[in-house]
Design a protein around this motif. Structure first.
Motif, mmCIF file in Angstrom:
data_model
loop_
_atom_site.group_PDB
_atom_site.id
_atom_site.type_symbol
_atom_site.label_atom_id
_atom_site.label_comp_id
_atom_site.label_asym_id
_atom_site.label_seq_id
_atom_site.Cartn_x
_atom_site.Cartn_y
_atom_site.Cartn_z
ATOM 1 N N ALA A 101 0.839 -1.312 -0.001
ATOM 2 C CA ALA A 101 -0.018 0.293 0.054
ATOM 3 C C ALA A 101 0.395 1.363 -0.016
ATOM 4 N N ARG A 102 1.884 1.233 -0.036
ATOM 5 C CA ARG A 102 3.199 2.516 0.307
ATOM 6 C C ARG A 102 3.991 3.065 -1.244
ATOM 7 N N ARG A 103 4.291 1.613 -1.995
ATOM 8 C CA ARG A 103 4.833 2.427 -2.304
ATOM 9 C C ARG A 103 5.535 1.330 -3.660
ATOM 10 N N ARG A 104 6.005 1.330 -4.896
ATOM 11 C CA ARG A 104 6.660 1.169 -5.738
ATOM 12 C C ARG A 104 6.202 -0.444 -6.532
ATOM 13 N N TRP A 105 4.965 -0.647 -6.357
ATOM 14 C CA TRP A 105 4.431 -1.535 -6.322
ATOM 15 C C TRP A 105 4.173 -2.122 -7.946
ATOM 16 N N SER A 106 5.612 -1.065 -8.875
ATOM 17 C CA SER A 106 5.256 -1.460 -9.854
ATOM 18 C C SER A 106 6.426 -2.951 -9.816
ATOM 19 N N GLU A 107 7.017 -2.637 -8.694
ATOM 20 C CA GLU A 107 8.091 -3.679 -8.921
ATOM 21 C C GLU A 107 8.170 -4.954 -8.310
ATOM 22 N N LEU A 108 6.819 -5.295 -7.471
ATOM 23 C CA LEU A 108 6.111 -6.584 -6.845
ATOM 24 C C LEU A 108 6.323 -7.560 -8.100
ATOM 25 N N LEU A 109 6.180 -7.302 -8.975
ATOM 26 C CA LEU A 109 6.452 -8.517 -10.346
ATOM 27 C C LEU A 109 6.270 -8.070 -11.324
ATOM 28 N N PHE A 254 -5.082 -4.939 -9.379
ATOM 29 C CA PHE A 254 -5.035 -6.612 -9.324
ATOM 30 C C PHE A 254 -3.509 -7.157 -10.342
ATOM 31 N N ARG A 255 -2.498 -7.495 -9.535
ATOM 32 C CA ARG A 255 -1.923 -8.100 -10.166
ATOM 33 C C ARG A 255 -1.624 -9.748 -9.789
ATOM 34 N N GLU A 256 -0.923 -10.305 -10.869
ATOM 35 C CA GLU A 256 -0.430 -12.078 -10.498
ATOM 36 C C GLU A 256 0.637 -12.811 -10.523
ATOM 37 N N ALA A 257 1.066 -12.684 -8.883
ATOM 38 C CA ALA A 257 2.661 -13.232 -8.990
ATOM 39 C C ALA A 257 2.429 -14.855 -10.483
ATOM 40 N N LYS A 258 3.978 -14.502 -10.731
ATOM 41 C CA LYS A 258 4.256 -15.575 -11.429
ATOM 42 C C LYS A 258 4.651 -16.788 -11.301
ATOM 43 N N ALA A 259 5.503 -16.150 -10.553
ATOM 44 C CA ALA A 259 6.576 -17.424 -9.148
ATOM 45 C C ALA A 259 6.572 -16.223 -7.901
ATOM 46 N N PRO A 269 4.193 -15.128 -2.869
ATOM 47 C CA PRO A 269 4.098 -16.852 -3.322
ATOM 48 C C PRO A 269 3.303 -16.891 -4.967
ATOM 49 N N LYS A 270 3.744 -17.548 -5.757
ATOM 50 C CA LYS A 270 2.690 -17.540 -6.989
ATOM 51 C C LYS A 270 1.813 -17.789 -6.841
ATOM 52 N N GLY A 271 0.795 -17.319 -7.558
ATOM 53 C CA GLY A 271 -0.561 -17.444 -7.439
ATOM 54 C C GLY A 271 -0.798 -16.937 -6.537
#
Length: 375
Positions: A101-109, A254-259, A269-271
């Motif tokens: 919720a705070r920063r760099r959300w684009s770096e999550l995955l 929303f996004r989904e972690a591919k790994a 976690p993935k998924g």
């Protein structure tokens, strides 16, 4: 005997209350235990947070917050309970998003777009990205806005301003992409869109209108706007950015972690889903001083970071209509603030914030034309 019965009653009540509290705690933890067990052992721990009740998760708390006038209470509760680390685990909508919720959300995955998405994006963005391309449609946009506002002012009864503004947007989009302006087609598209997402922006903020200096310096022979005029409306641009920051059209993305991803020492976690709360970022005092204050001047010489202001999204999913949307708002506010005023039917109408902020009466308003007399 009376004393003994009283003691037994008190003891039974204490046992029942204790049992209830124990069962309550167990149920609240079951969801988290279940998903941790299903994941198995990971190199890094899961983020802190609350997985809520079995099946429904945190949905009740989320819905209660976003249907109130204090939608930020949902994220603020996580922050107060688990600190300002910025990443938490919650269970919403039957899936498992972690809110960064705070920063760099684009770096999550890393998000690699599929070919269909790339093709569709190229198709839809070609006519509307950049002011040079939009210049082709400038007169059309201006005509639609001027005629619409004039029509509202001529009515003898209040209008639902949010719905009328939505119709204006549809007229412009259909004119650009389909090349015609047919009322029945617009109504059909508007109805279908309302099924997909029944939300449109509105803000209970009185934006101060004034005669632009732009008008004084423009030759009297020029009665209409052009792109050069729009680019000179620097304060209006700040008002628009401040409105987008404070209103927040999207509660999150929303996004989904591919790994499996390691973020600040926690595993994503993935998924699992990533839910970035735009409100939490835009109203974070770490990035925006006095965030609850509507202050367009905060944008004076303010080099905002992309990761702390993203009203139209970010990355490969950036809204292709960003430039068109801002141009529409600029033209609308210019003509409206100079020539009209609003009379709200119910200025105290409550605000709902799910899925996007708006007054519950869709801003029921009477539009009044104003005549300025030179002195």
């Amino acid at each position: 005997m009376e004393f003994n019965w009283w003691s037994v009653t008190v003891a039974c009540a204490s046992i029942l209350l204790g049992s209830y509290a124990f069962v309550f705690k167990i149920l609240r933890k079951l969801n988290g235990w279940y998903y941790e067990f299903m994941l198995g052992k990971k190199q890094y721990p899961l983020p802190p947070g609350d997985m809520g009740w079995p099946l429904v998760g945190n949905l009740f708390a989320f819905t209660k917050a976003f249907k109130s006038e204090d939608p930020d209470s949902f994220v603020n509760n996580l922050v107060s309970r688990y600190g300002i680390g910025g990443i938490y685990k919650v269970h919403l909508f039957g899936v498992l998003p972690s809110s960064y919720a705070r920063r760099r959300w684009s770096e999550l995955l890393t998000n690699s777009s599929i070919e269909e998405h790339k093709w569709l994006r190229r198709l839809t963005t070609a006519p509307i990205v950049g002011h040079n391309r939009l210049a082709v449609y400038f007169d059309c946009i201006e005509d639609i806005i001027i005629n619409s506002v004039e029509e509202w002012a001529s009515m003898n009864e209040p209008i639902e301003l949010l719905n009328e503004l939505k119709e204006v947007s549809f007229k412009i989009i259909i004119r650009i992409f389909l090349g015609f302006n047919n009322d029945s087609t617009i109504a059909t598209v508007a109805y279908l869109f309302s099924i997909v997402k029944d939300a449109v922006m509105s803000f209970p903020v009185n934006v101060p209108g004034r005669k632009e200096e732009i008008i004084k310096t423009r030759p009297s022979s020029l009665k209409r706007l052009n792109l050069k005029d729009i680019k000179q409306m620097t304060y209006l641009a700040k008002v628009i950015d401040e409105t987008l920051r404070k209103t927040n059209l999207l509660f999150g993305m929303f996004r989904e972690a591919k790994a499996d991803v390691n973020i600040n020492g926690y595993v994503k976690p993935k998924g699992w889903k990533v839910l970035s709360f735009a409100r939490a970022v835009h109203l974070d005092p770490q990035y925006h001083l006095n965030p609850q204050q509507f202050n367009p001047s905060r944008w004076d010489d303010y080099n905002v970071k992309t990761s702390s202001f993203f009203p139209f999204g970010i990355g490969s999913r950036l809204c292709p209509g960003m430039d068109l949307g801002k141009l529409e708002i600029s033209i609308f506010l210019h003509y409206f603030l100079l020539n009209y005023k609003l009379e709200r039917v119910d200025p105290e109408c409550p605000i709902t914030c799910f899925p996007a902020p708006k007054p519950t009466d869709n801003c029921l308003t009477k539009v009044v034309k104003v005549t300025y007399h030179s002195t």
